[in-house]
Scaffold this motif. Structure first.
Motif, mmCIF file in Angstrom:
data_model
loop_
_atom_site.group_PDB
_atom_site.id
_atom_site.type_symbol
_atom_site.label_atom_id
_atom_site.label_comp_id
_atom_site.label_asym_id
_atom_site.label_seq_id
_atom_site.Cartn_x
_atom_site.Cartn_y
_atom_site.Cartn_z
ATOM 1 N N MET A 211 -5.448 8.207 3.320
ATOM 2 C CA MET A 211 -6.702 7.863 3.976
ATOM 3 C C MET A 211 -6.604 8.243 5.450
ATOM 4 N N ASP A 212 -7.758 8.460 6.079
ATOM 5 C CA ASP A 212 -7.751 8.790 7.496
ATOM 6 C C ASP A 212 -8.859 8.046 8.220
ATOM 7 N N ILE A 213 -9.025 8.358 9.500
ATOM 8 C CA ILE A 213 -9.956 7.609 10.347
ATOM 9 C C ILE A 213 -11.390 7.658 9.818
ATOM 10 N N HIS A 214 -11.720 8.669 9.044
ATOM 11 C CA HIS A 214 -13.072 8.763 8.488
ATOM 12 C C HIS A 214 -13.342 7.684 7.446
ATOM 13 N N ASP A 215 -12.262 7.070 6.943
ATOM 14 C CA ASP A 215 -12.408 6.000 5.957
ATOM 15 C C ASP A 215 -12.432 4.606 6.590
ATOM 16 N N ALA A 216 -12.275 4.548 7.904
ATOM 17 C CA ALA A 216 -12.110 3.258 8.575
ATOM 18 C C ALA A 216 -13.281 2.318 8.346
ATOM 19 N N LEU A 217 -14.492 2.791 8.606
ATOM 20 C CA LEU A 217 -15.654 1.906 8.489
ATOM 21 C C LEU A 217 -15.921 1.501 7.046
ATOM 22 N N ILE A 218 -15.491 2.311 6.107
ATOM 23 C CA ILE A 218 -15.634 1.942 4.698
ATOM 24 C C ILE A 218 -14.761 0.723 4.398
ATOM 25 N N LEU A 219 -13.516 0.755 4.863
ATOM 26 C CA LEU A 219 -12.596 -0.348 4.600
ATOM 27 C C LEU A 219 -12.900 -1.591 5.439
ATOM 28 N N LEU A 220 -13.607 -1.407 6.541
ATOM 29 C CA LEU A 220 -13.987 -2.543 7.379
ATOM 30 C C LEU A 220 -15.328 -3.148 6.992
ATOM 31 N N SER A 221 -16.039 -2.502 6.098
ATOM 32 C CA SER A 221 -17.402 -2.913 5.762
ATOM 33 C C SER A 221 -17.450 -4.176 4.901
ATOM 34 N N PRO A 222 -18.584 -4.861 4.880
ATOM 35 C CA PRO A 222 -18.747 -6.016 3.993
ATOM 36 C C PRO A 222 -18.542 -5.665 2.523
ATOM 37 N N LYS A 223 -18.864 -4.428 2.138
ATOM 38 C CA LYS A 223 -18.694 -4.012 0.745
ATOM 39 C C LYS A 223 -17.225 -3.975 0.321
ATOM 40 N N ALA A 224 -16.311 -3.960 1.287
ATOM 41 C CA ALA A 224 -14.887 -3.915 0.951
ATOM 42 C C ALA A 224 -14.322 -5.291 0.631
ATOM 43 N N ILE A 225 -15.052 -6.345 0.961
ATOM 44 C CA ILE A 225 -14.520 -7.700 0.769
ATOM 45 C C ILE A 225 -14.131 -7.990 -0.683
ATOM 46 N N PRO A 226 -14.942 -7.609 -1.685
ATOM 47 C CA PRO A 226 -14.515 -7.857 -3.072
ATOM 48 C C PRO A 226 -13.269 -7.067 -3.477
ATOM 49 N N HIS A 227 -12.859 -6.104 -2.650
ATOM 50 C CA HIS A 227 -11.702 -5.256 -2.967
ATOM 51 C C HIS A 227 -10.465 -5.659 -2.174
ATOM 52 N N LEU A 228 -10.506 -6.812 -1.524
ATOM 53 C CA LEU A 228 -9.388 -7.192 -0.656
ATOM 54 C C LEU A 228 -8.077 -7.345 -1.422
ATOM 55 N N GLU A 229 -8.131 -7.805 -2.657
ATOM 56 C CA GLU A 229 -6.899 -7.954 -3.431
ATOM 57 C C GLU A 229 -6.249 -6.597 -3.669
ATOM 58 N N THR A 230 -7.064 -5.615 -4.025
ATOM 59 C CA THR A 230 -6.534 -4.256 -4.214
ATOM 60 C C THR A 230 -5.995 -3.713 -2.896
ATOM 61 N N MET A 231 -6.732 -3.928 -1.805
ATOM 62 C CA MET A 231 -6.280 -3.485 -0.489
ATOM 63 C C MET A 231 -4.953 -4.140 -0.120
ATOM 64 N N ALA A 232 -4.808 -5.423 -0.449
ATOM 65 C CA ALA A 232 -3.578 -6.148 -0.133
ATOM 66 C C ALA A 232 -2.389 -5.574 -0.894
ATOM 67 N N GLN A 233 -2.596 -5.276 -2.171
ATOM 68 C CA GLN A 233 -1.510 -4.701 -2.969
ATOM 69 C C GLN A 233 -1.086 -3.342 -2.424
ATOM 70 N N LEU A 234 -2.072 -2.518 -2.083
ATOM 71 C CA LEU A 234 -1.766 -1.195 -1.537
ATOM 72 C C LEU A 234 -1.090 -1.307 -0.173
ATOM 73 N N ALA A 235 -1.573 -2.231 0.650
ATOM 74 C CA ALA A 235 -0.987 -2.410 1.976
ATOM 75 C C ALA A 235 0.464 -2.850 1.870
ATOM 76 N N HIS A 236 0.741 -3.747 0.958
ATOM 77 C CA HIS A 236 2.114 -4.200 0.753
ATOM 78 C C HIS A 236 3.003 -3.040 0.311
ATOM 79 N N GLU A 237 2.523 -2.269 -0.658
ATOM 80 C CA GLU A 237 3.313 -1.144 -1.170
ATOM 81 C C GLU A 237 3.628 -0.137 -0.059
ATOM 82 N N ARG A 238 2.643 0.183 0.743
ATOM 83 C CA ARG A 238 2.836 1.199 1.771
ATOM 84 C C ARG A 238 3.688 0.696 2.930
ATOM 85 N N THR A 239 3.618 -0.593 3.190
ATOM 86 C CA THR A 239 4.478 -1.152 4.222
ATOM 87 C C THR A 239 5.930 -1.117 3.771
ATOM 88 N N VAL A 240 6.176 -1.497 2.540
ATOM 89 C CA VAL A 240 7.545 -1.485 2.011
ATOM 90 C C VAL A 240 8.084 -0.065 1.962
#
Length: 366
Positions: free
Chosen positions: A36-65
């Motif tokens: 992902m890049d900066i062009h995706d920022a507002l998509i992930l910050l948008s209200p529409k992303a809230i129902p996807h927070l669990e998926t975002m959390a799993q991906l964030a954990h994986e990429r941090t590790v």
């Protein structure tokens, strides 16, 4: 093109409209990308992303590790002076604040440092109020020269300096620099900073770039969340990060995500940031910038910090005091009220219980 020029390209109205027009399909499509890049920022910050927070959390954990493993850096702030010439309306150090004013001598600084070193910490962040008269760059440099004898990493969070002053601090042994823009809204910035050296918005916003040019190993930026609408501040922080990364690829860039806390001047933020919004910001930041360090301070509660450890954070504070000389004495000179007052030992125990390795030292000057 300066970063101020970059910010002028997209208006707040454009940002708001983009956020409002994001669809669920766009969020799902973005989360399916391997990169992902900066062009995706507002998509992930948008209200529409809230129902996807669990998926975002799993991906964030994986990429941090993937990038950092199960490790967490530990540091503590060290306040050495709180004299300030600024009129910041939200800060306990404000020129009009009634707090006790203190300035440590070099011997005081060494005593404070020895107290911190006994906890095992190897990384300290030196802070002062913004008064070039009371805390000139020569004073900060002398403090750094004392501290590098005891710590492997000495960072600074002080007022805007010149390129030459920053270079002198690097030569003295400082390896990190933190500066918060506070808010990226220039109109609001002027209202919040009515007088003092910090009232110069463009000078403030250009200062991290000077630190990059001066040769700091790490440069850390951030907005003080709660001063303006959080989506805008998060997005503009990401734009700033992207700008610095592209301009200075050899510098280790990192981001702090502080929320405003109660302080001596009694300021109440107009845009308080909910827990879920802070989580969304951190997750989006991690997904867009997998290799960037993210710092979470003791402004957050112990419960909040415990839950955020696996979601992208790479550095946390421990054994924190915001008072001048607060590691060796008690007074009323604190900048703001902290939420998590756990000792270094307690933070280490929490991290180890969570399955993380506390890191006291992550580099060595040759």
């Amino acid at each position: 093109m300066s970063f101020v020029d970059v910010l002028s390209i997209l208006s707040d109205e454009d940002i708001a409209q983009t956020l409002a027009n994001v669809t669920d399909e766009q969020v799902a499509s973005t989360l399916s990308k391997s990169h992902m890049d900066i062009h995706d920022a507002l998509i992930l910050l948008s209200p529409k992303a809230i129902p996807h927070l669990e998926t975002m959390a799993q991906l964030a954990h994986e990429r941090t590790v993937q990038q950092f493993g199960y490790t967490m850096q530990l540091f503590t702030p060290m306040y050495i002076s709180n004299y300030c010439d600024n009129g910041c309306v939200y800060c306990g150090y404000s020129h009009h604040s009634s707090i006790v004013r203190e300035k440590l001598t070099m011997d005081d600084i060494e005593t404070e440092a020895q107290s911190i070193a006994k906890t095992g910490l190897e990384q300290v962040l030196v802070l002062t109020g913004e008064s070039k008269t009371c805390s000139p760059s020569s004073y900060i440099q002398s403090a750094v020269e004392r501290l590098v004898k005891l710590f492997s990493s000495v960072s600074i969070e002080v007022y805007s300096l010149t390129l030459e002053e920053y270079q002198s601090l690097v030569q003295a042994g400082a390896d990190g620099m933190t500066m918060f823009q506070e808010t990226y809204n220039p109109t609001l910035y002027k209202t919040l900073h009515p007088f003092g050296p910090k009232s110069d918005y463009e000078k403030r916003i250009d200062t991290p770039e000077l630190a990059c040019q001066a040769g700091f190993r790490v440069v850390n930026i951030g907005a003080l969340m709660g001063l303006d609408e959080w989506h805008r501040e998060a997005y503009k922080t990401m734009l700033h990060l992207q700008y610095l990364m592209q301009s200075y690829p050899d510098v280790e860039l990192s981001v702090s995500v502080p929320r405003i806390r109660p302080c001596a001047v009694g300021f109440s933020p107009e845009h308080p940031v909910e827990d879920i919004s802070l989580v969304q910001y951190i997750l989006a930041l991690r997904l867009l910038f997998p290799r960037v360090g993210i710092t979470l301070s003791s402004r957050e509660s112990r419960t909040m910090r415990d839950h955020l450890v696996p979601l992208g954070i790479t550095k946390v504070s421990a054994g924190v005091t915001t008072s001048v000389g607060g590691h060796t004495k008690q007074d009323d000179s604190s900048q703001f009220t902290i939420s998590d007052n756990r000792s270094v030992h307690e933070m280490v125990a929490m991290l180890e219980h969570t399955g993380y390795q506390p890191v006291f030292k992550d580099w060595q000057m040759l």
